[in-house]
Design a protein around this motif. Structure first.
Motif, PDB file in Angstrom:
ATOM      1  N   HIS A  15     -33.902  -5.521  31.095  1.00 50.00           N
ATOM      2  CA  HIS A  15     -33.365  -6.843  31.353  1.00 50.00           C
ATOM      3  C   HIS A  15     -32.827  -7.355  30.070  1.00 50.00           C
ATOM      4  O   HIS A  15     -33.009  -7.249  28.922  1.00 50.00           O
ATOM      5  CB  HIS A  15     -34.328  -7.737  31.647  1.00 50.00           C
ATOM      6  CG  HIS A  15     -35.102  -7.541  33.036  1.00 50.00           C
ATOM      7  ND1 HIS A  15     -34.496  -7.940  34.210  1.00 50.00           N
ATOM      8  CD2 HIS A  15     -36.159  -6.617  33.268  1.00 50.00           C
ATOM      9  CE1 HIS A  15     -35.149  -7.772  35.477  1.00 50.00           C
ATOM     10  NE2 HIS A  15     -36.236  -6.985  34.954  1.00 50.00           N
ATOM     11  N   GLU A  28     -32.196 -11.578  35.230  1.00 51.59           N
ATOM     12  CA  GLU A  28     -32.609 -10.539  36.056  1.00 51.59           C
ATOM     13  C   GLU A  28     -31.826  -9.200  35.632  1.00 51.59           C
ATOM     14  O   GLU A  28     -32.047  -8.074  35.910  1.00 51.59           O
ATOM     15  CB  GLU A  28     -32.467 -10.916  37.468  1.00 51.59           C
ATOM     16  CG  GLU A  28     -33.450 -11.613  37.961  1.00 51.59           C
ATOM     17  CD  GLU A  28     -33.397 -11.851  39.740  1.00 51.59           C
ATOM     18  OE1 GLU A  28     -33.572 -10.799  40.118  1.00 51.59           O
ATOM     19  OE2 GLU A  28     -33.162 -12.845  40.049  1.00 51.59           O
ATOM     20  N   TRP A  53     -35.756 -15.886  34.165  1.00 54.22           N
ATOM     21  CA  TRP A  53     -36.525 -15.053  34.879  1.00 54.22           C
ATOM     22  C   TRP A  53     -37.830 -14.836  34.324  1.00 54.22           C
ATOM     23  O   TRP A  53     -38.883 -14.494  34.989  1.00 54.22           O
ATOM     24  CB  TRP A  53     -35.762 -13.687  35.335  1.00 54.22           C
ATOM     25  CG  TRP A  53     -36.319 -12.580  36.158  1.00 54.22           C
ATOM     26  CD1 TRP A  53     -36.467 -12.596  37.285  1.00 54.22           C
ATOM     27  CD2 TRP A  53     -36.906 -11.404  35.729  1.00 54.22           C
ATOM     28  NE1 TRP A  53     -36.712 -11.717  37.961  1.00 54.22           N
ATOM     29  CE2 TRP A  53     -37.532 -10.685  36.798  1.00 54.22           C
ATOM     30  CE3 TRP A  53     -37.267 -10.940  34.453  1.00 54.22           C
ATOM     31  CZ2 TRP A  53     -38.188  -9.764  36.771  1.00 54.22           C
ATOM     32  CZ3 TRP A  53     -37.962  -9.772  34.398  1.00 54.22           C
ATOM     33  CH2 TRP A  53     -38.462  -9.080  35.686  1.00 54.22           C
TER      34      TRP A  53
END
Length: 308
Positions: A15, A28, A53
């Motif tokens: 990520h 993400e 995220w």
């Protein structure tokens, strides 16, 4: 802004993350996916700040190269002192063409390693070397760029180490091609992608006033500065994009800063003060705001080349 890439403990996947103070604000997507998207890194940073995220302490993150699998990697030779020293070490002179145009070679995108990964010896080498460099990462596609326009295509800069098997390199290049296997084993990137606005106050010469150093087993070897570029990144991008298209995520290396490798140091200082790298050696590169690479040299998976 500073961006990093890490392997998340939540899903075990890569990520992208915005670096804020001592934390990573993850999204993400991967960093390459962000660069290839329609949005800007500034817009993605706003999203990471407002709705991350995940939030991971930087000190405990499993960092990988900011772009672990770039579409392509070009490495220039843009520092004059490096070329002068290396030419003398190899018993040649600087080719006049170098002063007329930037020059580069393509290297292996599949050989990218992270900032703290071990780096294997190239198979068959007895003269393993590091190269202290900086690289630009392309942020959007572009062709036939003018130098005045090229900076707008740079998403950010990363610390770059081009690991080099000098004996393999010098042998294969006598045929007029390469470097190939002499540069094929590993290229370290990271830990951060730093956007140009973050460096603006350091602008100097054809680059930025960023001191860059390298040490082996705790002993300082190399000391150079990004501002000493002979060819600017804008000129390098213009040349690289001539008649082709640069892609988002492409990596454009500067080449080695002056005295930024053992080959140079051996020429400048002579003797055995700077021996070639061996398994177990710890090489640390410092790029100031670009962060640090710390890599231990490991044995080659193959002790020698076997050609049939």
């Amino acid at each position: 802004m500073r961006w990093a890439s890490h392997i998340s403990g939540k899903d075990g996947q890569e990520h992208a993350a915005l670096v804020e103070a001592d934390n990573l604000l993850s999204v993400e997507e991967t960093l390459l996916e962000l660069l290839q998207s329609d949005g800007t890194l500034g817009a993605h940073a706003a999203r990471a700040r407002s709705n991350p995220w995940d939030v991971v302490p930087l000190g405990g993150a499993s960092l990988v190269a900011p772009v672990p699998r770039p579409p392509s990697v070009r490495d220039f030779m843009a520092f004059e002192q490096h070329l002068v020293n290396c030419s003398a070490a190899m018993g040649t002179s600087v080719p006049p063409v170098w002063y007329d145009q930037p020059v580069f070679y393509f290297t292996n995108p599949a050989a990218i390693t992270g900032p703290y990964d071990d780096v294997p010896m190239a198979p068959g080498t007895a003269q393993y070397d590091y190269e202290l460099e900086v690289a630009a990462v392309i942020g959007r596609p572009g062709s036939d760029l003018a130098p005045a326009d090229a900076e707008a295509y740079i998403a950010g800069y990363v610390l770059f180490c081009d690991w080099s098997a000098r004996d393999l390199q010098s042998k294969e290049m006598t045929i007029g091609l390469g470097p190939a296997k002499g540069k094929d084993t590993a290229t370290s990137l990271g830990p951060f992608l730093v956007t140009p606005d973050e460096l603006e106050a350091r602008r100097s010469g054809k680059g930025y006033d960023v001191a860059m150093t390298a040490s082996v087993n705790g002993t300082t070897y190399s000391q150079g500065n990004w501002r000493d570029l002979f060819w600017s990144f804008e000129q390098m991008l213009a040349y690289a994009s001539r008649g082709t298209e640069l892609q988002a995520g492409d990596v454009i290396g500067s080449g080695t800063v002056g005295t930024g490798c053992i080959l140079e140091l051996s020429q400048v200082h002579g003797g055995d003060r700077f021996p070639w790298l061996q398994p177990g050696d710890r090489v640390e590169l410092d790029g100031g705001p670009l962060g640090r690479i710390s890599a231990q040299v490991s044995p080659s998976a193959a002790d020698r080349l076997a050609l049939s």
